[in-house]
Design a protein around this motif. Structure first.
Motif: not given
Length: 89
Positions: A55-84
């Motif tokens: 699921v986390m890999d899928k979120i990363d894929e979604i972040a890469e396909s988003c607008q740059p600013s939204a993708g960066t925010k999604i990727a940052a949140c995904a990284d935070e979730i992954r670390n937790l």
């Protein structure tokens, strides 16, 4: 050089060894490290199932396909979730 030089031998049944080995594997630890942590009062946590990482890999894929600013925010949140999930900082 290895610091641990003293062994502790414990007799268990075959069933007990299988159960403790399974618990250690579930936590991503060797049997020795798992027993050491438990004996010293720590309660090692288990790793999330593989599906969580899928699921986390899928979120990363979604972040890469988003607008740059939204993708960066999604990727940052995904990284935070992954670390937790895996005990990162």
């Amino acid at each position: 050089m290895r610091k641990r030089s003293v062994g502790i031998n414990v007799r268990v049944t075959v069933t007990e060894k299988k159960k403790v080995t399974m618990l250690a594997r579930k936590c991503g630890l060797s049997l020795s490290e798992y027993l050491r942590q438990r004996a010293l009062g720590y309660e090692p946590g288990g790793h999330p199932p593989k599906e969580v990482f899928d699921v986390m890999d899928k979120i990363d894929e979604i972040a890469e396909s988003c607008q740059p600013s939204a993708g960066t925010k999604i990727a940052a949140c995904a990284d935070e979730i992954r670390n937790l999930l895996i005990g990162g900082n």
